[in-house]
Design a protein around this motif. Structure first.
Motif, PDB file in Angstrom:
ATOM      1  N   ARG A  39      -3.453  13.350  -1.930  1.00  0.00           N
ATOM      2  CA  ARG A  39      -2.616  12.945  -0.802  1.00  0.00           C
ATOM      3  C   ARG A  39      -3.363  12.920   0.522  1.00  0.00           C
ATOM      4  NH1 ARG A  39       1.484  16.647  -2.710  1.00  0.00           N
ATOM      5  NH2 ARG A  39       2.051  15.498  -4.575  1.00  0.00           N
ATOM      6  N   THR A  40      -3.031  11.942   1.346  1.00  0.00           N
ATOM      7  CA  THR A  40      -3.576  11.832   2.700  1.00  0.00           C
ATOM      8  C   THR A  40      -2.410  11.999   3.670  1.00  0.00           C
ATOM      9  OG1 THR A  40      -3.067   9.502   2.926  1.00  0.00           O
ATOM     10  CG2 THR A  40      -5.176  10.021   1.907  1.00  0.00           C
ATOM     11  N   PRO A  41      -2.678  12.273   4.939  1.00  0.00           N
ATOM     12  CA  PRO A  41      -1.589  12.204   5.914  1.00  0.00           C
ATOM     13  C   PRO A  41      -1.157  10.737   6.084  1.00  0.00           C
ATOM     14  CG  PRO A  41      -3.594  13.169   6.888  1.00  0.00           C
ATOM     15  CD  PRO A  41      -3.952  12.657   5.546  1.00  0.00           C
ATOM     16  N   VAL A  42       0.072  10.543   6.531  1.00  0.00           N
ATOM     17  CA  VAL A  42       0.589   9.182   6.752  1.00  0.00           C
ATOM     18  C   VAL A  42      -0.257   8.454   7.795  1.00  0.00           C
ATOM     19  CG1 VAL A  42       2.616   7.888   7.569  1.00  0.00           C
ATOM     20  CG2 VAL A  42       2.915   9.856   6.056  1.00  0.00           C
ATOM     21  N   LEU A  50       0.895  -1.154   0.000  1.00  0.00           N
ATOM     22  CA  LEU A  50       0.000   0.000   0.000  1.00  0.00           C
ATOM     23  C   LEU A  50       0.932   1.203   0.000  1.00  0.00           C
ATOM     24  CD1 LEU A  50      -2.760   1.445   0.364  1.00  0.00           C
ATOM     25  CD2 LEU A  50      -2.460   1.202   2.836  1.00  0.00           C
ATOM     26  N   TYR A  51       0.875   1.996  -1.058  1.00  0.00           N
ATOM     27  CA  TYR A  51       1.796   3.129  -1.193  1.00  0.00           C
ATOM     28  C   TYR A  51       1.194   4.408  -0.649  1.00  0.00           C
ATOM     29  CZ  TYR A  51       4.804   0.761  -4.583  1.00  0.00           C
ATOM     30  OH  TYR A  51       5.672  -0.089  -5.206  1.00  0.00           O
ATOM     31  N   GLN A  52       1.974   5.130   0.101  1.00  0.00           N
ATOM     32  CA  GLN A  52       1.638   6.512   0.386  1.00  0.00           C
ATOM     33  C   GLN A  52       1.789   7.264  -0.942  1.00  0.00           C
ATOM     34  OE1 GLN A  52       0.376   8.052   2.787  1.00  0.00           O
ATOM     35  NE2 GLN A  52       0.888  10.190   2.461  1.00  0.00           N
ATOM     36  N   CYS A  53       0.817   8.100  -1.275  1.00  0.00           N
ATOM     37  CA  CYS A  53       0.844   8.855  -2.526  1.00  0.00           C
ATOM     38  C   CYS A  53       2.104   9.727  -2.540  1.00  0.00           C
ATOM     39  CB  CYS A  53      -0.402   9.727  -2.553  1.00  0.00           C
ATOM     40  SG  CYS A  53      -0.687  10.574  -4.086  1.00  0.00           S
TER      41      CYS A  53
END
Ligand SMILES: *Cc1c(COP(=O)(O)O)cnc(C)c1O
Ligand code: SF4
Length: 439
Positions: A312-315, A299-302
């Protein structure tokens, strides 16, 4: 399914009045009829934009081109299209034009780690091999947004030969990831040739293909394609489902073909605001994937490519999702959540914390339910005491199997036989003072 079939029939006729459902299932027909214009999108979906909206959409498409396969377009539910995960991943959004200071064209510095065109060599034993610059669909959240669609081409054979030569001459490469663009945009014959060439290289142990075809153009997964891939085993394939709605009758059929051909399947999702930033939704997705023999892999952080601000979301959102997966569902349904380090440090895994505290005798852990527990460590533990000499070691790693060991990074600090005691960043003022003092 019936619902989709009539939708497919209707769209086929709208695109070409002479076409039939067998054209619809022909991947080349799908590609020829990919939706690249806003006006075509409007005609086919019945969604209409105001003049003002159309103007800013045209501007967006001028910078980041549009391309949607008729199949993927058919999954859009028109009545609430603004929140539709298929629409959001495939259709232009004027917010893509917002550029923030910290965004980059090549945030992962893939170009800097490129010894020859088309190869990214970042990790010790594996390379990315970009064999296609084209995709069947342009995902709006693409990391390589600036490249894809820019120069729509399949690299010439001599560039591919250069890449193959690099792999041939670099014996530590045991894993080759065919990437792009989408490698399955190449013809079966061309792919067959590339895979055959890779297979002639004795140190290449596995080949992986990264492709979104099972999601956006499942008809690409033909019997002929899987028959060809089977000849080159071990071949692994990673695909890219982001939302449970993408798992359809057709995509399931494609996955079944691949899995039946003995190709281990993985999935790499990207965490996207407004699309899949929800623990329950992600749990549904990963469970559906494993039912179809696909192992959720990453699952990649954008990442920080230009034009992705609105996705984008926060981590913390990713950690919240993992918190609700680990322990709550099958271990093999849980992907590793990673942030691809800006500047080219590679993927960095991020997890909730399970290790709460530690003493010389005990560790204190917590489980997914919040139970706090202790693990008593052994009183007497004899470390094999590695000195790097496997031939003399009591552990029976036969020397033939032992690769020559070059400790990298933190491995160096942990090993007994490497004398490094600290890793120090270069380019700090303190280090520059030291260098100056030495001279
Ligand atoms: C992701 C990636 C790989 C493969 O990494 P794995 O963790 O083995 O899947 C290899 N090279 C580059 C440049 C990558 O970004
Ligand atoms: S769990 Fe909440 S955020 Fe997730 S889909 Fe349901 S209502 Fe939406």
């Amino acid at each position: 399914m019936e619902n989709y079939r009539s939708r497919h029939d209707e769209l086929t006729k709208k695109i070409d009045s002479d076409a039939t459902i067998s054209n619809w299932r022909d991947w080349q027909w799908q590609l020829r009829n990919s939706i690249k214009k806003i006006s075509t999108f409007e005609t086919l979906t019945g969604i209409h934009f105001s003049d003002e909206e159309r103007k800013s959409l045209e501007e967006t498409v001028g910078k980041f081109p549009l391309s949607i396969t008729p199949y993927y377009l058919s999954l859009i539910q028109v009545d609430d299209y603004q929140n539709d995960p298929i629409f959001l991943q495939s259709f232009a959004d004027p917010r893509e034009l917002i550029v923030q200071d910290w965004e980059k064209e090549d945030p992962l510095s893939e170009d800097e780690d490129s010894p020859v065109p088309g190869i990214t060599h970042r990790y010790p034993d594996r390379v990315l091999f970009h064999i296609s610059n084209v995709c069947s669909m342009y995902c709006r959240h693409c990391t390589r947004k600036r490249k894809v669609g820019d120069v729509d081409y399949i690299p010439a054979k001599d560039q591919v030969i250069q890449g193959l030569d690099y792999i041939k001459n670099t014996p530590q490469v045991r894993d080759v990831l065919l990437s792009g663009g989408d490698p399955l945009m190449l013809s079966d014959q061309y792919l067959d040739w590339i895979l055959g060439e890779l297979r002639k290289i004795p140190h290449v142990e596995v080949v992986r293909i990264g492709s979104r075809m099972p999601v956006v153009l499942p008809y690409r997964i033909t019997d002929e394609l899987v028959e060809m891939l089977k000849k080159h085993h071990p071949v692994w394939l990673n695909t890219h489902f982001n939302h449970p709605r993408e798992i359809t009758h057709s995509s399931r059929k494609a996955l079944t073909k691949l899995a039946d051909a003995g190709i281990p399947l993985g999935n790499q999702s990207v965490l996207l605001a407004g699309v899949n930033d929800c623990p329950r939704l992600m749990k549904t997705l990963v469970q559906k994937l494993v039912r179809n023999r696909v192992r959720p892999y990453y699952l990649y952080q954008c990442d920080l490519s230009e034009g992705l601000t609105h996705f984008r979301t926060p981590v913390g959102k990713g950690i919240e999702i993992l918190e609700s997966l680990i322990g709550h569902t099958s271990g093999f349904a849980v992907p590793t959540y990673v942030i691809d380090a800006p500047g080219g440090g590679g993927k960095i895994p991020v997890m909730p914390n399970y290790l709460l505290s530690w003493s010389p005798h005990k560790v204190i852990l917590r489980n997914y339910e919040g139970v706090i527990t202790t693990y008593q460590e052994p009183e007497h533990y004899q470390d094999p005491g590695c000195d790097g000499d496997c031939e003399r070691c009591t552990l029976q790693l036969k020397f033939d199997d032992a690769e020559e060991f070059n400790a990298v990074g933190l491995e160096k600090l942990l090993s007994n036989w490497d004398e490094t005691t600290s890793l120090t960043p270069e380019n700090t003022e303190r280090m520059e003072r030291r260098d100056g003092g030495d001279q």
